[in-house]
Design a protein around this motif. Sequence first.
Motif, PDB file in Angstrom:
ATOM      1  N   THR A   1       0.773  -1.245   0.124  1.00 40.45           N
ATOM      2  CA  THR A   1       0.208   0.109   0.058  1.00 40.45           C
ATOM      3  C   THR A   1       0.896   1.286   0.133  1.00 40.45           C
ATOM      4  O   THR A   1       0.717   2.120  -0.607  1.00 40.45           O
ATOM      5  CB  THR A   1      -1.037  -0.110   1.378  1.00 40.45           C
ATOM      6  OG1 THR A   1      -1.984  -0.887   1.032  1.00 40.45           O
ATOM      7  CG2 THR A   1      -1.686   1.230   1.477  1.00 40.45           C
ATOM      8  N   MET A   2       2.047   1.355   0.748  1.00 45.20           N
ATOM      9  CA  MET A   2       2.733   2.402   0.844  1.00 45.20           C
ATOM     10  C   MET A   2       3.538   2.521  -0.255  1.00 45.20           C
ATOM     11  O   MET A   2       3.823   3.782  -0.989  1.00 45.20           O
ATOM     12  CB  MET A   2       3.654   2.323   1.927  1.00 45.20           C
ATOM     13  CG  MET A   2       2.781   2.289   3.684  1.00 45.20           C
ATOM     14  SD  MET A   2       1.883   3.831   3.615  1.00 45.20           S
ATOM     15  CE  MET A   2       2.948   5.251   3.313  1.00 45.20           C
ATOM     16  N   LEU A   3       4.016   1.515  -1.106  1.00 39.89           N
ATOM     17  CA  LEU A   3       4.731   1.290  -2.111  1.00 39.89           C
ATOM     18  C   LEU A   3       3.982   2.081  -3.094  1.00 39.89           C
ATOM     19  O   LEU A   3       4.256   3.090  -3.974  1.00 39.89           O
ATOM     20  CB  LEU A   3       5.340   0.169  -2.521  1.00 39.89           C
ATOM     21  CG  LEU A   3       6.244  -0.121  -3.899  1.00 39.89           C
ATOM     22  CD1 LEU A   3       7.444   0.688  -3.699  1.00 39.89           C
ATOM     23  CD2 LEU A   3       6.432  -1.412  -4.249  1.00 39.89           C
ATOM     24  N   ILE A   4       2.727   1.536  -3.577  1.00 40.73           N
ATOM     25  CA  ILE A   4       1.697   2.115  -4.492  1.00 40.73           C
ATOM     26  C   ILE A   4       1.547   3.758  -4.330  1.00 40.73           C
ATOM     27  O   ILE A   4       1.594   4.400  -5.261  1.00 40.73           O
ATOM     28  CB  ILE A   4       0.512   1.468  -4.573  1.00 40.73           C
ATOM     29  CG1 ILE A   4       0.745  -0.023  -4.918  1.00 40.73           C
ATOM     30  CG2 ILE A   4      -0.446   1.865  -5.471  1.00 40.73           C
ATOM     31  CD1 ILE A   4      -0.369  -0.955  -4.697  1.00 40.73           C
ATOM     32  N   THR A   5       1.385   4.026  -3.138  1.00 44.14           N
ATOM     33  CA  THR A   5       0.852   5.231  -2.646  1.00 44.14           C
ATOM     34  C   THR A   5       2.043   6.393  -3.106  1.00 44.14           C
ATOM     35  O   THR A   5       1.937   7.329  -3.535  1.00 44.14           O
ATOM     36  CB  THR A   5       0.480   5.613  -1.065  1.00 44.14           C
ATOM     37  OG1 THR A   5      -0.496   4.728  -0.931  1.00 44.14           O
ATOM     38  CG2 THR A   5       0.032   7.030  -0.958  1.00 44.14           C
ATOM     39  N   VAL A   6       3.206   6.062  -2.432  1.00 44.50           N
ATOM     40  CA  VAL A   6       4.247   7.054  -2.714  1.00 44.50           C
ATOM     41  C   VAL A   6       4.797   7.110  -4.278  1.00 44.50           C
ATOM     42  O   VAL A   6       4.703   8.337  -4.788  1.00 44.50           O
ATOM     43  CB  VAL A   6       5.730   6.361  -2.012  1.00 44.50           C
ATOM     44  CG1 VAL A   6       6.826   7.247  -2.630  1.00 44.50           C
ATOM     45  CG2 VAL A   6       5.477   6.356  -0.460  1.00 44.50           C
ATOM     46  N   PHE A   7       4.710   6.017  -4.836  1.00 43.21           N
ATOM     47  CA  PHE A   7       5.287   6.230  -6.631  1.00 43.21           C
ATOM     48  C   PHE A   7       4.003   6.784  -6.999  1.00 43.21           C
ATOM     49  O   PHE A   7       4.114   7.600  -8.221  1.00 43.21           O
ATOM     50  CB  PHE A   7       5.797   4.974  -7.163  1.00 43.21           C
ATOM     51  CG  PHE A   7       7.141   4.381  -6.425  1.00 43.21           C
ATOM     52  CD1 PHE A   7       7.915   4.899  -7.156  1.00 43.21           C
ATOM     53  CD2 PHE A   7       7.286   3.883  -5.593  1.00 43.21           C
ATOM     54  CE1 PHE A   7       9.616   4.754  -6.950  1.00 43.21           C
ATOM     55  CE2 PHE A   7       8.643   3.365  -4.874  1.00 43.21           C
ATOM     56  CZ  PHE A   7       9.645   4.173  -5.816  1.00 43.21           C
ATOM     57  N   ALA A   8       2.834   6.564  -6.956  1.00 40.40           N
ATOM     58  CA  ALA A   8       1.461   7.237  -7.437  1.00 40.40           C
ATOM     59  C   ALA A   8       1.486   8.485  -7.296  1.00 40.40           C
ATOM     60  O   ALA A   8       1.164   9.487  -8.093  1.00 40.40           O
ATOM     61  CB  ALA A   8       0.393   6.404  -7.060  1.00 40.40           C
TER      62      ALA A   8
ATOM     63  N   PHE B   1      -2.298  13.706  -1.017  1.00 43.41           N
ATOM     64  CA  PHE B   1      -1.447  12.607  -0.654  1.00 43.41           C
ATOM     65  C   PHE B   1      -2.404  11.472   0.266  1.00 43.41           C
ATOM     66  O   PHE B   1      -2.302  10.514   0.153  1.00 43.41           O
ATOM     67  CB  PHE B   1      -0.237  12.974  -0.096  1.00 43.41           C
ATOM     68  CG  PHE B   1       0.611  11.820   0.405  1.00 43.41           C
ATOM     69  CD1 PHE B   1       1.414  10.846  -0.356  1.00 43.41           C
ATOM     70  CD2 PHE B   1       0.454  11.240   1.916  1.00 43.41           C
ATOM     71  CE1 PHE B   1       2.240   9.844   0.099  1.00 43.41           C
ATOM     72  CE2 PHE B   1       1.236  10.202   2.189  1.00 43.41           C
ATOM     73  CZ  PHE B   1       2.132   9.623   1.295  1.00 43.41           C
ATOM     74  N   ILE B   2      -2.902  12.245   1.248  1.00 39.23           N
ATOM     75  CA  ILE B   2      -3.902  11.466   2.186  1.00 39.23           C
ATOM     76  C   ILE B   2      -4.943  10.692   1.372  1.00 39.23           C
ATOM     77  O   ILE B   2      -5.285   9.708   1.666  1.00 39.23           O
ATOM     78  CB  ILE B   2      -4.494  12.212   3.429  1.00 39.23           C
ATOM     79  CG1 ILE B   2      -3.370  12.832   4.222  1.00 39.23           C
ATOM     80  CG2 ILE B   2      -5.290  11.666   4.107  1.00 39.23           C
ATOM     81  CD1 ILE B   2      -3.505  13.738   5.114  1.00 39.23           C
ATOM     82  N   VAL B   3      -5.674  11.450   0.792  1.00 40.08           N
ATOM     83  CA  VAL B   3      -6.911  11.015  -0.249  1.00 40.08           C
ATOM     84  C   VAL B   3      -6.321   9.729  -0.990  1.00 40.08           C
ATOM     85  O   VAL B   3      -6.966   8.627  -1.005  1.00 40.08           O
ATOM     86  CB  VAL B   3      -7.376  12.116  -1.267  1.00 40.08           C
ATOM     87  CG1 VAL B   3      -8.460  11.322  -1.963  1.00 40.08           C
ATOM     88  CG2 VAL B   3      -8.198  13.229  -0.149  1.00 40.08           C
ATOM     89  N   LEU B   4      -5.174  10.142  -1.583  1.00 38.27           N
ATOM     90  CA  LEU B   4      -4.738   9.045  -2.443  1.00 38.27           C
ATOM     91  C   LEU B   4      -4.312   7.555  -1.838  1.00 38.27           C
ATOM     92  O   LEU B   4      -4.575   6.335  -2.173  1.00 38.27           O
ATOM     93  CB  LEU B   4      -3.306   9.117  -3.072  1.00 38.27           C
ATOM     94  CG  LEU B   4      -2.756   8.388  -4.045  1.00 38.27           C
ATOM     95  CD1 LEU B   4      -3.621   8.122  -5.293  1.00 38.27           C
ATOM     96  CD2 LEU B   4      -1.488   8.813  -4.784  1.00 38.27           C
TER      97      LEU B   4
ATOM     98  N   THR C   1      -6.260   3.731  -2.354  1.00 39.02           N
ATOM     99  CA  THR C   1      -5.261   2.465  -2.789  1.00 39.02           C
ATOM    100  C   THR C   1      -6.105   1.143  -2.190  1.00 39.02           C
ATOM    101  O   THR C   1      -5.724   0.306  -2.420  1.00 39.02           O
ATOM    102  CB  THR C   1      -3.997   2.403  -2.440  1.00 39.02           C
ATOM    103  OG1 THR C   1      -3.831   2.794  -0.972  1.00 39.02           O
ATOM    104  CG2 THR C   1      -3.175   3.810  -3.067  1.00 39.02           C
ATOM    105  N   SER C   2      -7.053   1.448  -1.383  1.00 41.24           N
ATOM    106  CA  SER C   2      -7.543   0.469  -0.810  1.00 41.24           C
ATOM    107  C   SER C   2      -8.592  -0.457  -1.771  1.00 41.24           C
ATOM    108  O   SER C   2      -8.881  -1.651  -1.376  1.00 41.24           O
ATOM    109  CB  SER C   2      -8.677   0.867   0.207  1.00 41.24           C
ATOM    110  OG  SER C   2      -9.816   1.706  -0.141  1.00 41.24           O
ATOM    111  N   VAL C   3      -8.682  -0.113  -2.830  1.00 40.81           N
ATOM    112  CA  VAL C   3      -9.423  -0.911  -3.865  1.00 40.81           C
ATOM    113  C   VAL C   3      -8.457  -1.697  -4.829  1.00 40.81           C
ATOM    114  O   VAL C   3      -8.813  -2.254  -5.887  1.00 40.81           O
ATOM    115  CB  VAL C   3     -10.318   0.135  -4.897  1.00 40.81           C
ATOM    116  CG1 VAL C   3     -11.464   0.986  -3.919  1.00 40.81           C
ATOM    117  CG2 VAL C   3      -9.617   1.036  -5.591  1.00 40.81           C
ATOM    118  N   ALA C   4      -7.170  -1.572  -4.709  1.00 39.23           N
ATOM    119  CA  ALA C   4      -6.225  -2.287  -5.133  1.00 39.23           C
ATOM    120  C   ALA C   4      -6.276  -3.719  -5.490  1.00 39.23           C
ATOM    121  O   ALA C   4      -6.049  -4.529  -6.363  1.00 39.23           O
ATOM    122  CB  ALA C   4      -4.672  -1.908  -4.886  1.00 39.23           C
TER     123      ALA C   4
END
Length: 230
Positions: free
Chosen positions: A28-35, A163-166, A170-173
């Motif tokens: 989750t954090m990996l996806i969030t940071v790079f997204a 960033f918080i919203v994103l 990501t919970s739908v990944a």
Amino acid sequence: MGNFFEQFYDTFIVKSRWMWLLQGLGNTMLITVFAVILGMLLGFLIAIVRTTHDKTGKLVIPNLICRVYLTVIRGTPVVVQLLIIYFVVFASVPINKIFVAILAFGLNSAAYVAEIVRSGIMSIDNGQFEAGASLGLNYAKTMLFIILPQAFKNILPALANEFIVLLKETSVAGYIAIQDLTKGGDQIRSDTYNAFLPLLAVAAIYLVIVMFLTYLVSRLERRLAKNDRR
């Protein structure tokens, strides 16, 4: 109380099921940071194209493309975009699901970042452009060295909130079978037939992360406000 600890032990400790949450949190954090990085880069580019067109009348075709992009992305759910990118765009290509998620969430975030940045640029007084011209700077240099630094300072809290919203989006990944935090909790639920504790743990982890990020954003806003008063 003893029954609770027994359920906790059976839910998380047996077979080291807590590792599913840990691995999911990492993804989750990996996806969030790079997204976020992708969204920021593309969002700034779109915002510059749109504001350049609004102020100079140039870049007509790129501005039209950007407007269509913003309309489509902001008008459709992020989960649908994720499914289209994975099952349609990359249907016949063996591709890493994490990369697909980064791409989908980054493209989605870029649309919102673009409007945040555009509003920040448009809020800068036109006199700043005139000041840049008086210094012998062309439009591009004025935008880069004078306008963007001021706009970035004004919109920084809004970008941090994006960033918080994103992070929560990501919970739908898990819709494309990515082992994210939510999916990890769901795996524990399906393995133990206990929905309460794993889903509560997922919600608590998200809540702690969001509260921490919100705290950082509030500190950032106070620091910026303090600098403005000097």
